[in-house]
Design an enzyme around this catalytic site. Structure first.
Site, PDB file in Angstrom:
ATOM      1  N   ARG A  66     -27.681  25.319  -3.337  1.00 58.84           N
ATOM      2  CA  ARG A  66     -28.679  24.556  -4.105  1.00 58.84           C
ATOM      3  C   ARG A  66     -29.746  23.998  -3.165  1.00 58.84           C
ATOM      4  O   ARG A  66     -29.634  24.151  -1.943  1.00 58.84           O
ATOM      5  CB  ARG A  66     -28.029  23.446  -4.936  1.00 58.84           C
ATOM      6  CG  ARG A  66     -27.244  22.435  -4.119  1.00 58.84           C
ATOM      7  CD  ARG A  66     -26.353  21.569  -5.010  1.00 58.84           C
ATOM      8  NE  ARG A  66     -25.494  20.709  -4.208  1.00 58.84           N
ATOM      9  CZ  ARG A  66     -25.798  19.462  -3.881  1.00 58.84           C
ATOM     10  NH1 ARG A  66     -26.919  18.929  -4.275  1.00 58.84           N
ATOM     11  NH2 ARG A  66     -24.961  18.750  -3.138  1.00 58.84           N
TER      12      ARG A  66
ATOM     13  N   ALA B 174     -30.354   9.203  13.004  1.00 54.50           N
ATOM     14  CA  ALA B 174     -29.681   9.529  14.273  1.00 54.50           C
ATOM     15  C   ALA B 174     -29.217  10.986  14.260  1.00 54.50           C
ATOM     16  O   ALA B 174     -29.364  11.707  15.255  1.00 54.50           O
ATOM     17  CB  ALA B 174     -28.497   8.595  14.498  1.00 54.50           C
TER      18      ALA B 174
ATOM     19  N   TYR C 123     -28.516   8.767   9.165  1.00 57.80           N
ATOM     20  CA  TYR C 123     -29.217  10.030   8.894  1.00 57.80           C
ATOM     21  C   TYR C 123     -30.275  10.313   9.965  1.00 57.80           C
ATOM     22  O   TYR C 123     -30.365  11.429  10.496  1.00 57.80           O
ATOM     23  CB  TYR C 123     -29.852   9.935   7.509  1.00 57.80           C
ATOM     24  CG  TYR C 123     -30.543  11.181   7.023  1.00 57.80           C
ATOM     25  CD1 TYR C 123     -29.798  12.270   6.562  1.00 57.80           C
ATOM     26  CD2 TYR C 123     -31.935  11.274   6.990  1.00 57.80           C
ATOM     27  CE1 TYR C 123     -30.441  13.415   6.091  1.00 57.80           C
ATOM     28  CE2 TYR C 123     -32.572  12.403   6.518  1.00 57.80           C
ATOM     29  CZ  TYR C 123     -31.819  13.470   6.068  1.00 57.80           C
ATOM     30  OH  TYR C 123     -32.450  14.603   5.613  1.00 57.80           O
TER      31      TYR C 123
HETATM   32  P1  NAP Z   1     -29.084  18.913  -1.276  1.00 58.65           P
HETATM   33  O1  NAP Z   1     -29.878  19.351  -2.460  1.00 58.65           O
HETATM   34  O2  NAP Z   1     -28.274  17.668  -1.363  1.00 58.65           O
HETATM   35  O3  NAP Z   1     -28.155  20.142  -0.802  1.00 58.65           O
HETATM   36  C1  NAP Z   1     -27.352  20.002   0.320  1.00 58.65           C
HETATM   37  C2  NAP Z   1     -26.582  21.280   0.547  1.00 58.65           C
HETATM   38  O4  NAP Z   1     -25.742  21.101   1.720  1.00 58.65           O
HETATM   39  C3  NAP Z   1     -25.654  21.607  -0.621  1.00 58.65           C
HETATM   40  O5  NAP Z   1     -25.614  22.999  -0.818  1.00 58.65           O
HETATM   41  C4  NAP Z   1     -24.309  21.078  -0.123  1.00 58.65           C
HETATM   42  O6  NAP Z   1     -23.187  21.733  -0.678  1.00 58.65           O
HETATM   43  C5  NAP Z   1     -24.413  21.437   1.361  1.00 58.65           C
HETATM   44  N1  NAP Z   1     -23.419  20.702   2.136  1.00 58.65           N
HETATM   45  C6  NAP Z   1     -23.264  19.361   2.237  1.00 58.65           C
HETATM   46  N2  NAP Z   1     -22.219  19.077   3.026  1.00 58.65           N
HETATM   47  C7  NAP Z   1     -21.698  20.259   3.432  1.00 58.65           C
HETATM   48  C8  NAP Z   1     -20.603  20.617   4.257  1.00 58.65           C
HETATM   49  N3  NAP Z   1     -19.826  19.692   4.828  1.00 58.65           N
HETATM   50  N4  NAP Z   1     -20.362  21.934   4.479  1.00 58.65           N
HETATM   51  C9  NAP Z   1     -21.131  22.883   3.897  1.00 58.65           C
HETATM   52  N5  NAP Z   1     -22.171  22.598   3.088  1.00 58.65           N
HETATM   53  C10 NAP Z   1     -22.450  21.303   2.872  1.00 58.65           C
HETATM   54  O7  NAP Z   1     -30.024  18.685  -0.005  1.00 58.65           O
HETATM   55  P2  NAP Z   1     -31.468  19.295   0.343  1.00 58.65           P
HETATM   56  O8  NAP Z   1     -32.468  18.293  -0.049  1.00 58.65           O
HETATM   57  O9  NAP Z   1     -31.566  20.687  -0.139  1.00 58.65           O
HETATM   58  O10 NAP Z   1     -31.379  19.254   1.930  1.00 58.65           O
HETATM   59  C11 NAP Z   1     -31.136  20.402   2.728  1.00 58.65           C
HETATM   60  C12 NAP Z   1     -31.362  20.019   4.193  1.00 58.65           C
HETATM   61  O11 NAP Z   1     -32.697  19.562   4.360  1.00 58.65           O
HETATM   62  C13 NAP Z   1     -30.459  18.893   4.671  1.00 58.65           C
HETATM   63  O12 NAP Z   1     -30.093  19.122   6.014  1.00 58.65           O
HETATM   64  C14 NAP Z   1     -31.356  17.695   4.578  1.00 58.65           C
HETATM   65  O13 NAP Z   1     -30.957  16.660   5.459  1.00 58.65           O
HETATM   66  C15 NAP Z   1     -32.680  18.294   4.968  1.00 58.65           C
HETATM   67  N6  NAP Z   1     -33.816  17.501   4.512  1.00 58.65           N
HETATM   68  C16 NAP Z   1     -34.022  17.259   3.184  1.00 58.65           C
HETATM   69  C17 NAP Z   1     -35.098  16.474   2.800  1.00 58.65           C
HETATM   70  C18 NAP Z   1     -35.397  16.157   1.367  1.00 58.65           C
HETATM   71  O14 NAP Z   1     -36.302  15.357   1.113  1.00 58.65           O
HETATM   72  N7  NAP Z   1     -34.709  16.741   0.381  1.00 58.65           N
HETATM   73  C19 NAP Z   1     -35.947  15.928   3.775  1.00 58.65           C
HETATM   74  C20 NAP Z   1     -35.714  16.192   5.113  1.00 58.65           C
HETATM   75  C21 NAP Z   1     -34.639  16.988   5.469  1.00 58.65           C
HETATM   76  P3  NAP Z   1     -22.395  21.097  -1.941  1.00 58.65           P
HETATM   77  O15 NAP Z   1     -23.087  21.627  -3.140  1.00 58.65           O
HETATM   78  O16 NAP Z   1     -20.989  21.597  -1.738  1.00 58.65           O
HETATM   79  O17 NAP Z   1     -22.484  19.604  -1.830  1.00 58.65           O
END
Ligand code: NAP
Length: 246
Positions: free
Chosen positions: A14, A156, A154
């Site tokens: 996702r 860090a 986060y």
């Molecule tokens: P998200 O919608 O919450 O999706 C997170 C994904 O990571 C999900 O598929 C989740 O799987 C998976 N995940 C979490 N813990 C895991 C684990 N222990 N092992 C394997 N998979 C795991 O987040 P997102 O917004 O797409 O973010 C993706 C990346 O971009 C992250 O690293 C986030 O920190 C970074 N980021 C996001 C933003 C933002 O504004 N959205 C900004 C800066 C950086 P499950 O479905 O099993 O939970």
């Protein structure tokens, strides 16, 4: 062995990870979609990826668990014969002001976001060294660059990913492995859906482009870093934040 380039993307069921999987599939990559449990493997996503004439397989691991990552990488190699691109995308938030933050909230964010990035990369690197090529792209965040109240854990973890990226880039450049990070600002996914409207309004006010980013806008930059077009780019952190941090 796959004739196409093969990309392993963590947390790709996702959000941003899923869009990266689709963007790379549209550009001819075979895709290994990491999920925490194969129960989360979605036939719909597999079909969507395969509609581009490429292969898609689900590979299971909690990125915080080193042995599971070792098995996942072996499984990916068994299925595709190689890994050309690793995208370290899996990540979580457990926000809170430091006075109220529990040790478990600090540790779980570091374990998944930062140690998880090590766990997968450590297992992929020997294959990339052997094949004398590879791309490693990790999801940092602008808060790892600029900081954010309520996100000490986060920020860090993401600042750690930036140091990890630059150090690894220097270590493996001679093996033709390019290592970069992207630093998204506020992107519209489940991770940011939890924010209240007033918090979102406050965020928009700080963004020169006056809106949140779309997951596909992050995926396009990751695609650039996975492509031949970025063959002279390594050790960099590219902000994708509508100009929030300059
Ligand atoms: P998200 O919608 O919450 O999706 C997170 C994904 O990571 C999900 O598929 C989740 O799987 C998976 N995940 C979490 N813990 C895991 C684990 N222990 N092992 C394997 N998979 C795991 O987040 P997102 O917004 O797409 O973010 C993706 C990346 O971009 C992250 O690293 C986030 O920190 C970074 N980021 C996001 C933003 C933002 O504004 N959205 C900004 C800066 C950086 P499950 O479905 O099993 O939970």
């Amino acid at each position: 062995m796959s004739e196409n380039k093969v990309a392993l993307i963590t947390g790709a069921t996702r959000g941003i990870g899923k869009e990266i999987a689709l963007e790379l599939a549209e550009n001819g990559f075979d895709i290994a979609v990491n999920c925490r449990s194969l129960q989360d493997a979605s036939e719909e996503l597999k079909k969507e990826i395969e509609a581009n004439g490429v292969r898609c397989e689900f590979v299971e691991a909690d990125v915080a668990n080193f042995e599971q990552c070792e098995n996942m990488v072996k499984d990916t190699i068994e299925k595709f014969g190689k890994i050309d691109v690793l995208v370290n995308n899996a990540g979580i938030t457990r926000d809170g002001l430091i006075m109220r933050m529990k040790k478990e909230d600090f540790e779980s964010v570091i374990d998944i976001n930062l140690v998880g990035t090590f766990n997968v990369t450590r297992n992929v690197i020997p294959y990339m060294i052997k094949q004398k090529s590879g791309r490693i792209i990790s999801l940092a965040s602008v808060v790892g660059v600029a900081g954010n109240a309520g996100q000490t854990n986060y920020a860090a973890s993401k600042a750690g990913i930036i140091g990890f990226t630059k150090s690894l880039a220097k270590e493996v450049a001679s093996r033709n492995i390019l290592v970069n990070a992207v630093a998204p600002g506020f992107i519209d996914t489940d991770m940011t859906k939890v924010l209240s409207d007033s918090v979102k309004e406050g965020i928009h006010a700080q963004i020169p482009l006056k809106r949140m980013g779309l997951p596909r806008e992050v995926a396009k930059v990751v695609k650039f870093l996975a492509s031949e077009d970025s063959s002279y780019v390594t050790g960099q952190v590219i902000n994708i934040d509508g100009g929030m941090v300059m």
